[in-house]
Write a protein that holds these residues in place. Structure first.
Motif, short mmCIF file in Angstrom:
data_model
loop_
_atom_site.label_atom_id
_atom_site.label_comp_id
_atom_site.label_asym_id
_atom_site.label_seq_id
_atom_site.Cartn_x
_atom_site.Cartn_y
_atom_site.Cartn_z
N ASN A 27 -7.95 33.85 -14.41
CA ASN A 27 -7.90 35.25 -13.96
C ASN A 27 -6.71 35.99 -14.56
N ASP B 114 -17.46 32.51 -13.37
CA ASP B 114 -18.74 32.55 -12.66
C ASP B 114 -19.26 31.14 -12.43
N GLN B 115 -19.13 30.28 -13.44
CA GLN B 115 -19.59 28.90 -13.32
C GLN B 115 -18.77 28.16 -12.28
N ASN C 224 -15.55 37.72 -22.35
CA ASN C 224 -16.88 37.30 -21.88
C ASN C 224 -16.92 35.81 -21.56
N ARG D 299 -17.29 29.45 -9.68
CA ARG D 299 -17.70 29.93 -8.35
C ARG D 299 -19.00 29.29 -7.91
N GLU D 300 -19.96 29.21 -8.84
CA GLU D 300 -21.25 28.59 -8.50
C GLU D 300 -21.07 27.12 -8.14
N LYS E 79 -15.05 35.17 -18.24
CA LYS E 79 -15.90 35.60 -17.12
C LYS E 79 -16.99 34.57 -16.83
N ALA E 80 -17.59 34.04 -17.89
CA ALA E 80 -18.64 33.02 -17.72
C ALA E 80 -18.07 31.76 -17.07
N ASN F 145 -8.47 28.44 -11.79
CA ASN F 145 -9.02 29.79 -11.69
C ASN F 145 -7.92 30.84 -11.78
#
Length: 420
Positions: A324, A399-400, A392, A402-403, A395-396, A320
């Motif tokens: 980032n 997000d994945q 994009n 984190r989920e 970011k996806a 990550n």
């Protein structure tokens, strides 16, 4: 990941279904389909047959010298198809000349994601793209397995313009399948991959391909493993010190036979597009390329002969923190480009500082032809598009992640990546 059948249920010729006879000069054709879907077959057979009936010619554009050689080998001298590199067009444009497209009715842009994915290190891909899109008397065909960024741009920017002139954009899409991938794993330390190779791929005829993100990494592994072939681009001046380690005879043999004879192939992305390796002994593909589209192209170099011909894939696991950091870097470049687009050089200078020396690959310098060695800054469309797509996608991915980690914690597990 389990595999059943790789071959697409429909090939490109079946998808187009004879509609090529309805294409008109000025039309744009977008063909989106994966490897082994028959894009090359359609061009070399169906389209050339039509061109022969019409007494016209086809210009087939490719992005890599090895792919150029492979096409030249496959196409007869008497063919109506002429093979050319995108870079040849760009070199002429840089010299202030116009490339002569007039002998051709069909301009076929093979591996057309080149315009966007290569834009990070190629300042000229925007020039050849605009030269082709500005043509009005030819039929422009763009083909790619990973051309979504370019195709979206063409649809957004040219659909209305073409309609006003009585032309249209024809779109043909066949979903990509990954049924021949026997397993998908991730690594954080290549030492773990080396141990896995010794344990699982220790047969004499087991072959491994490693796509490296840097030429230095590919070369170091080639030095470490005796039974290996090293391949890199000859067109970059930065690669000059490595070229003496490329066995040209073996590379030429690989181009002609679609296979290599050693256990290991260590290569840069010079082999990421269009180049076919039809060898059931290729059992493992390792790839540490960050860009997803390029990575998919790398994996697609392995062509499958039957349902039993499968390959294991191992990808570098990005943390990550890495994602980032890269996201911040891309966003900074986009912010600067937006400032330049909306406010020109003055607005850009306000953002970066008057004496900023930091480069921005989206904003490029174009030398003027007045001999005074001045420059005029412009924003590269393809570089901007690719940067937005990269932002994009990162970011996806975040997000994945984190989920996934939230789910692990909720179910009593630990936050972690999944290396091999």
């Amino acid at each position: 990941m389990r595999i059943d059948d790789y071959k697409p249920k429909q090939n490109v010729t079946e998808k187009i279904n004879g509609e090529e006879v309805e294409w008109k000069n000025g039309d744009i054709i977008l063909i989106s389909s994966g490897t082994a879907s028959g894009k090359s077959y359609f061009i070399r057979n169906k389209l050339e047959q039509l061109a022969d009936q019409q007494n016209v010619n086809i210009l087939l554009l490719v992005n890599r010298k090895n792919l150029y050689d492979q096409n030249k080998e496959a196409i007869e001298d008497s063919s109506r198809i002429k093979v050319e590199l995108y870079q040849t067009i760009e070199n002429q444009l840089n010299e202030g000349k116009e490339y002569d497209f007039s002998p051709y009715k069909y301009i076929v842009c093979d591996e057309s994601h080149y315009f966007t994915t290569d834009s990070g290190f190629n300042d000229n891909s925007d020039d050849s793209l605009q030269a082709i899109l500005n043509l009005q008397s030819q039929i422009r065909i763009f083909m790619s397995a990973t051309g979504h960024v370019l195709f979206s741009y063409i649809k957004d920017q040219y659909r209305h313009k073409l309609k006003q002139k009585g032309n249209k954009i024809w779109t043909y899409s066949i979903p990509i399948k990954f049924n021949q991938i026997a397993s998908l794993s991730f690594y954080t330390d290549f030492y773990a991959v080396e141990k896995w190779i010794k344990r699982k791929f220790n047969k004499a005829n087991d072959k491994i391909i490693y796509f490296a993100d840097t030429i230095q990494k590919a070369f170091e592994l080639h030095v470490k493993y005796d039974d290996s072939l090293f391949v890199c681009s000859k067109s970059s001046s930065k690669n000059k010190k490595y070229l003496k380690h490329v066995d040209d005879d073996q590379v030429e043999s690989m181009v002609k036979q679609n296979r290599f004879d050693c256990k290991y192939l260590f290569t840069t992305t010079v082999l990421d597009n269009g180049f076919d390796l039809k060898d059931e002994q290729i059992k493992l593909i390792v790839c540490d390329i960050f860009d997803v589209d390029t990575m998919l192209q790398c994996i697609g170099r392995k062509r499958f002969k039957n349902d039993q011909d499968k390959v294991h894939v191992v990808l570098l696991n990005r943390s990550n923190r890495d994602l980032n950091n890269y996201l911040r870097s891309v966003q900074k470049k986009l912010d600067e480009a937006d400032a330049f687009i909306h406010g020109g050089v003055e607005e850009w200078k306000k953002l970066v500082g008057k004496f900023s020396r930091q480069s921005n690959y989206i904003i490029k310098d174009n030398a003027t032809s007045d001999g005074k060695y001045k420059s005029k800054k412009t924003v590269s469309r393809v570089k901007y598009l690719q940067a937005v797509a990269t932002k994009n996608r990162i970011k996806a991915m975040l997000d994945q992640n984190r989920e996934t980690n939230n789910f692990r914690e909720e179910t009593g597990g630990k936050k972690k990546a999944m290396p091999i």
